[in-house]
Design an enzyme around this catalytic site. Structure first.
Site, mmCIF file in Angstrom:
data_model
loop_
_atom_site.group_PDB
_atom_site.id
_atom_site.type_symbol
_atom_site.label_atom_id
_atom_site.label_comp_id
_atom_site.label_asym_id
_atom_site.label_seq_id
_atom_site.Cartn_x
_atom_site.Cartn_y
_atom_site.Cartn_z
ATOM 1 N N GLY A 1 0.776 -1.259 0.026
ATOM 2 C CA GLY A 1 0.091 -0.121 0.132
ATOM 3 C C GLY A 1 0.840 1.175 -0.067
ATOM 4 O O GLY A 1 2.137 1.118 0.020
ATOM 5 N N GLY B 1 0.446 5.600 1.139
ATOM 6 C CA GLY B 1 -0.641 6.558 1.563
ATOM 7 C C GLY B 1 0.210 8.132 1.615
ATOM 8 O O GLY B 1 1.382 8.107 1.216
ATOM 9 N N PHE C 1 1.549 9.251 4.122
ATOM 10 C CA PHE C 1 2.734 9.397 4.795
ATOM 11 C C PHE C 1 3.891 8.326 4.279
ATOM 12 O O PHE C 1 4.949 8.403 4.821
ATOM 13 C CB PHE C 1 2.431 8.763 6.440
ATOM 14 C CG PHE C 1 1.483 9.753 6.931
ATOM 15 C CD1 PHE C 1 1.982 10.917 7.490
ATOM 16 C CD2 PHE C 1 0.029 9.495 6.972
ATOM 17 C CE1 PHE C 1 1.098 11.862 7.964
ATOM 18 C CE2 PHE C 1 -0.708 10.425 7.645
ATOM 19 C CZ PHE C 1 -0.279 11.556 8.173
ATOM 20 N N GLY C 2 3.729 7.383 3.310
ATOM 21 C CA GLY C 2 4.854 6.570 2.920
ATOM 22 C C GLY C 2 4.369 5.478 2.182
ATOM 23 O O GLY C 2 2.962 5.085 2.158
ATOM 24 N N VAL D 1 3.922 1.325 2.203
ATOM 25 C CA VAL D 1 3.980 0.358 3.299
ATOM 26 C C VAL D 1 4.205 -0.942 2.649
ATOM 27 O O VAL D 1 3.847 -1.553 1.342
ATOM 28 C CB VAL D 1 2.453 0.218 3.727
ATOM 29 C CG1 VAL D 1 2.265 -0.917 4.740
ATOM 30 C CG2 VAL D 1 1.794 1.358 4.042
ATOM 31 N N LYS E 1 5.434 0.669 7.555
ATOM 32 C CA LYS E 1 5.433 2.039 6.698
ATOM 33 C C LYS E 1 6.806 2.856 6.518
ATOM 34 O O LYS E 1 7.330 3.226 7.537
ATOM 35 C CB LYS E 1 4.410 2.764 7.292
ATOM 36 C CG LYS E 1 3.882 3.994 6.687
ATOM 37 C CD LYS E 1 2.800 4.829 7.483
ATOM 38 C CE LYS E 1 1.382 4.235 7.654
ATOM 39 N NZ LYS E 1 0.720 4.749 6.371
ATOM 40 N N ASP F 1 -7.202 12.448 8.996
ATOM 41 C CA ASP F 1 -6.977 11.789 7.588
ATOM 42 C C ASP F 1 -7.922 10.505 7.602
ATOM 43 O O ASP F 1 -7.559 9.741 7.129
ATOM 44 C CB ASP F 1 -5.824 11.768 7.258
ATOM 45 C CG ASP F 1 -5.694 11.448 5.773
ATOM 46 O OD1 ASP F 1 -6.773 11.775 4.820
ATOM 47 O OD2 ASP F 1 -4.606 10.920 5.398
#
Ligand SMILES: *[C@@H]1O[C@H](CO)[C@@H](O)[C@H](O)[C@H]1NC(C)=O
Ligand SMILES: *[C@@H]1O[C@H](CO)[C@@H](O)[C@H](O)[C@H]1NC(C)=O
Ligand SMILES: *[C@@H]1O[C@H](CO)[C@@H](O)[C@H](O)[C@H]1NC(C)=O
Ligand SMILES: *[C@@H]1O[C@H](CO)[C@@H](O)[C@H](O)[C@H]1NC(C)=O
Ligand SMILES: *[C@@H]1O[C@H](CO)[C@@H](O)[C@H](O)[C@H]1NC(C)=O
Ligand SMILES: *[C@@H]1O[C@H](CO)[C@@H](O)[C@H](O)[C@H]1NC(C)=O
Ligand SMILES: *[C@@H]1O[C@H](CO)[C@@H](O)[C@H](O)[C@H]1NC(C)=O
Length: 926
Positions: free
Chosen positions: A605, A607, A609-610, A612, A626, A724
């Site tokens: 994944g 997102g 923030f970074g 995964v 992450k 978020d």
């Protein structure tokens, strides 16, 4: 001279009596809250000012509202007290009580008020203001069981409690008698005048009891929608024989609607339902039917085939034209969204006709504190004192300022705080009947007479009677109190000797300052602390003891005001500046991570923030790593502070944080691995093909997520705002239990108040517009995002789409709002749910979702309120699913419905009649 004066008084007294009897309909009380003087309104009703001792009054001006009674209001502090009106009533008489609230922005606050109203000890309703210019109204029918009734405002969750009017209308004879009236109030849900010629309601003087018959052409959300085609208004000028005075007024019966196409259909929301209710329909034949014509029809309530058996033939039932026929149900289970239909029978030449209807909900009475009568007797000795006029039940819904109660369903009084209240006379003898009493504070008054026998209050621990003028002995009955820990009787006029048993006990006892009270002969060795006039103890000792008592007193006193109203669960979470080394987050080495992820082989994944990655530790534990892209965690110390905080947040509905790794400028966070991916994938990703998750599961996911968010908002100190929330941040584990992820990566919320942040963070489609504009971040921003997620769950649509929402609409909120507000919920329900859902629970969630996405934060519910609604919807859905399952065992659900339609010999044209589910119990026809 004297006799002349007497005559003068007599005459003026008579005048006064006559004046007041002319001034008001008998049994009518109309209080203009906050008003200055009485007046007569345009209906001929006499209003009087409320003259309440507490609260403040304010004048408001509201466009479109010029009626005098709404131009003033009374408002109360938003504290933990209740503020009550006590009205005189005649016992064993039924009344309608009506309270209205027109906010008019009286406090110039940008937060709309929300507070509770109670009648006696019973929670009546929660008043939620959502428009400054709209009058909120609550009505209730009750049988008076005592000479007064009290109506109280309390529990302001936002804004200040206020009230515009309070009205009492006495009924006649057996009007609104129900066999349940000893245990239940009737709370008015709908009182409708069909075929009304304007939007104005019909009330006094047309209705001698001033009931308000609302027009069916009134425009309100979800009020009388889904009207069948061919519905026409009819009316007559001829008088209608309504028989008894409790029936609808003639003017209401003179208008009606007729289903010229064979059907009358309506749908409306019933506030307060689902639950047991009282429902009556009122019919009168007001059309001229030719001799060979007939009007016969049936009521169809989905799930209630029994009801459809009875055929209405108004003329026959009422034994004539222009006469009232009023079939009804005194105990009928009704849903929140009521759909009903009248369908003509096949042998009827005319369609159905309906003049009026009334629906009330049974509201269970709370019998109140067990000690209510005892306390009422205590109070009756001091009626002029302010503390004696708080009104309502001593314990419910919140206790009086000088009383504490336990939390039993029928609470007991456990503490009485009447220090320094100018009490005179004897100690009220009723106090000894408070069998649950633990603390009694009567110090600093002018009480005289003896100390009564408190043996009946076996739980008494603390007694403060000091600084009074009490006489007589210190009674040995005090020895009967096994739990007595403190007894303060100093500075009274007590005499005799101190019972030896008291001296021998482990007891804080102060009897100094009673000149004639002496210590007995012997004192045991177990005496703990004794202060007495005859004890020549060292000054130091006394000082110590006095300060000890003082400290206890300071600690114990002021239970009334100083407590926080909502005690948050205290959490170990501390400010990030804390250098408590205890629970530091686990630090993984880079090689551990590299091994576990096989050199970051499998990306699962990405997102904000970074990225995964999937990983598996040596011990077999699966993890999600992450790798943060952000360069905001430059400082090593700042980073480890943040992750220390993260590691202290534990909740079963939050993705568990295992630790972190920092190496060479790379920062990584390690979480538990969630096998079933994100909610987003299950709603409209490739995973949905073939097997989309059913409605119940969706509700359960919503519940899990809401619990996680609730914990962030209320269980953490300081509260954490997620910022978020979105369907891709809700992850599903092996068992499809949902957990919220990515929390705590943003800055922690400042305790309580909102705060201004420099960067607006969030995801388009989920972003609270108010936060976007103002940059004021509050927990209500999360509620907005959660509302969007609820809409996704209902519709299976993405939050933003260029194609799916029609022209000029890219946003799920706009799209869903349009549909829901026009009553068309079917238009947004995920087609892949088929028919396998309960429309009631769907409505519940749809309406709550709309509340969540209100433009302003203060209009949105808290996540806890949303959670409660979801849980209600879940129980509805579970019940409905059980019925569905049992139906599909026997006959299929559809055929059950079509047989019901056949049973009513329905010729009506409205085939897309909304079907409700079979949660309605059997009615008992009147
Ligand atoms: C409200 O209006 C009344 C009369 O209209 C007036 O007597 C009263 O002083 C006003 N009160 C306030 C607080 O302005
Ligand atoms: C007040 O009246 C005006 C004109 O009659 C109308 O446009 C407006 O919507 C009304 N406002 C409210 C709050 O009812
Ligand atoms: C209510 O009744 C009491 C006692 O009969 C009386 O003193 C009081 O004036 C009454 N209050 C009102 C508002 O009529
Ligand atoms: C006060 O209001 C809140 C929110 O409406 C509710 O959850 C709570 O139960 C109420 N408290 C009391 C004592 O009624
Ligand atoms: C109440 O009932 C009495 C007797 O039945 C009747 O005379 C009276 O008119 C009724 N009052 C109203 C307001 O209908
Ligand atoms: C029902 O009403 C519609 C619209 O008024 C009309 O077009 C239709 O013919 C009617 N159907 C019947 C069966 O009367
Ligand atoms: C007690 O009574 C005195 C005199 O009657 C009065 O001045 C004082 O304000 C009263 N105190 C309270 C708390 O009612």
């Amino acid at each position: 001279m004297a006799s002349k004066l007497f005559v003068f008084f007599l005459v003026s007294a008579l005048l006064l009596v006559m004046d007041s009897s002319f001034a008001q309909m008998p049994g009518f009380v109309s209080l203009d809250c906050g008003g200055k003087e009485g007046f007569r309104d345009e209906l001929g009703l006499e209003w009087s000012p409320d003259n309440l001792k507490y609260g403040e009054t304010t004048n408001i001006s509201v466009e479109n509202e010029s009626r005098t009674q709404y131009m003033s209001l009374r408002h109360f502090p938003a504290d933990s007290r209740k503020y009550c009106y006590t009205l005189n009533v005649s016992s064993r008489t039924r009344y309608l009580i009506r309270a209205t609230f027109l906010y008019g922005n009286f406090d110039n606050n940008n937060v709309y008020p929300k507070f509770d109203i109670s009648i006696g000890a019973t929670h009546w309703s929660t008043i939620v203001i959502s428009d400054a210019n709209t009058i909120e109204m609550r009505e209730l029918i009750f049988l008076a069981s005592s000479p007064t009734v009290s109506v109280c405002l309390s529990n302001a969750t936002t804004g200040q409690p206020f009230i515009s009017t309070l009205e009492l209308r006495q009924f006649n004879g057996s009007m609104y008698y129900t066999e349940f009236e000893a245990q239940f109030y009737l709370s008015i849900s709908a009182r409708i005048n069909f075929g009304a010629d304007s939007e104005a309601p019909i009330r006094y003087p047309d209705d001698p009891f001033d009931r308000i018959w609302e027009s069916d052409s009134l425009k309100k959300a979800n009020y009388l929608v889904d009207v069948a085609t061919g519905t026409k208004k009819v009316s007559t000028k001829l008088p209608i024989d309504v028989n008894r005075d409790d029936r609808p007024p003639v003017k209401v019966m003179q208008t009606a609607v007729v289903g010229t196409n064979g059907s009358l259909t309506y749908r409306l929301n019933l506030d307060g339902f689902p639950g047991p209710g009282w429902a009556f329909t009122y019919f009168a034949e007001i059309e001229d039917l030719a001799p060979d014509e007939s009007r016969k029809f049936r009521l169809v309530l989905p799930g209630n085939p029994e009801i459809s058996k009875a055929i209405v033939n108004i003329e026959e039932n009422a034994q004539g034209k222009y006469r009232l026929y009023e079939p009804g149900f005194t105990n009928l289970s009704l849903p929140f969204v009521l759909s009903f239909r009248f369908g003509k029978t096949s042998d009827s030449s005319r369609g159905p006709l309906l003049n009026a209807m009334e629906i009330n909900k049974y509201l269970e009475k709370n019998v109140g504190s067990i000690d209510g009568d005892i306390i009422a007797n205590v109070v009756s000795g001091y009626l002029s004192a302010d503390w004696a006029q708080e009104g309502g039940d001593p314990c419910l819904p919140v206790p009086w300022s000088w009383v504490q109660c336990n939390s039993d369903p029928q609470p007991r009084v456990v503490s009485i705080f009447l220090s320094k209240k100018n009490l005179t006379g004897n100690i009220p003898s009723d106090l000894i009947m408070l069998s649950g009493l633990v603390e009694l504070w009567l110090d600093g008054n002018s009480l005289t007479g003896p100390i009564p026998d408190f043996s009946g209050c076996v739980d008494l621990r603390i007694i403060h009677l000091e600084n009074n003028q009490l006489t007589g002995p210190l009674p040995s009955s005090l020895l009967n109190l096994p739990n007595l820990k403190e007894l303060h009787v100093q500075n009274n006029l007590l005499s005799g000797t101190v019972p030896r048993g008291l001296l021998n006990r482990n007891l804080v006892l102060d009897y100094s300052g009673n000149i004639n009270l002496h210590k007995g002969s012997a004192s045991g060795s177990r005496v703990n602390i004794v202060v007495g006039s005859s004890v020549g103890a060292a000054g130091l000792l006394i000082a110590t003891i006095v300060s000890f008592i003082f400290i206890r007193k300071v600690k114990k006193r002021h239970p009334e005001r100083d407590q926080p109203r909502h005690t948050l669960p205290v959490q170990m979470l501390v400010s990030s500046k804390s250098n408590a080394p205890a629970e530091a987050a686990h630090c993984f080495t880079f090689s551990e991570i590299e091994d576990a992820t096989k050199k970051f082989e499998k990306k699962i994944g990405s997102g904000g923030f970074g990225v995964v990655y999937y990983g598996k530790m040596k011990d077999g534990k699966e993890i999600a790593v992450k790798a943060l892209t952000s360069n905001s965690y430059q400082g090593k110390r700042e980073f480890s502070n943040e992750v220390t905080l993260l590691s202290r947040i534990h909740h079963r509905n939050l993705v568990q944080f295992h630790g972190y790794c920092q190496d060479d400028g790379r920062s990584m966070l390690v979480y538990e691995f969630m096998h079933n991916g994100t909610l987003k994938e299950h709603l409209y990703g490739p995973l949905t093909r073939g097997q989309s998750i059913n409605w119940l599961k969706r509700l359960e996911i919503a519940e899990d997520a809401a619990k996680g968010i609730e914990y962030l908002h209320t269980g953490c100190v300081p509260a954490i705002i997620h910022r978020d929330l979105k369907s891709s941040n809700i992850l599903l584990d092996k068992d499809m239990k949902a957990k919220v992820s990515d929390f705590g990566l943003s800055k922690l919320a400042v305790d309580g108040a909102s705060h201004v942040s420099s960067i607006v963070r969030g995801t388009v489609g989920y972003l609270d517009p108010e936060y976007y504009i103002s940059q004021q971040l509050t927990d209500k921003s999360d509620v907005y995002s959660f509302g969007v997620i609820l809409l996704e769950l209902i519709s299976g649509q993405e939050a933003i789409s260029n194609e799916n929402f029609g022209v000029n609409c890219r946003n799920i909120v706009q799209w869903a709002k349009l549909h829901i507000e026009s009553g068309d919920i079917q238009g947004i329900i995920d087609p892949s749910l088929g028919n396998e859902f309960d429309i009631q629970s769907m409505w519940k969630i749809a309406e709550k979702a709309l509340m969540c996405v209100q433009p302003h934060g203060y209009m949105r519910p808290s996540i806890s309120e949303v959670l409660k609604e979801i849980q209600d919807a879940i129980s509805m859905e579970r019940e409905a699913a059980m019925v569905r399952d049992s139906n599909s065992d026997n006959t299929s659900r559809n055929s059950a419905h079509s047989s019901l339609m056949l049973g009513s010999l329905d010729m009506g044209g409205n085939d897309n009649f909304l079907s409700l589910d079979d949660t309605i119990a059997q009615p008992s026809a009147r």
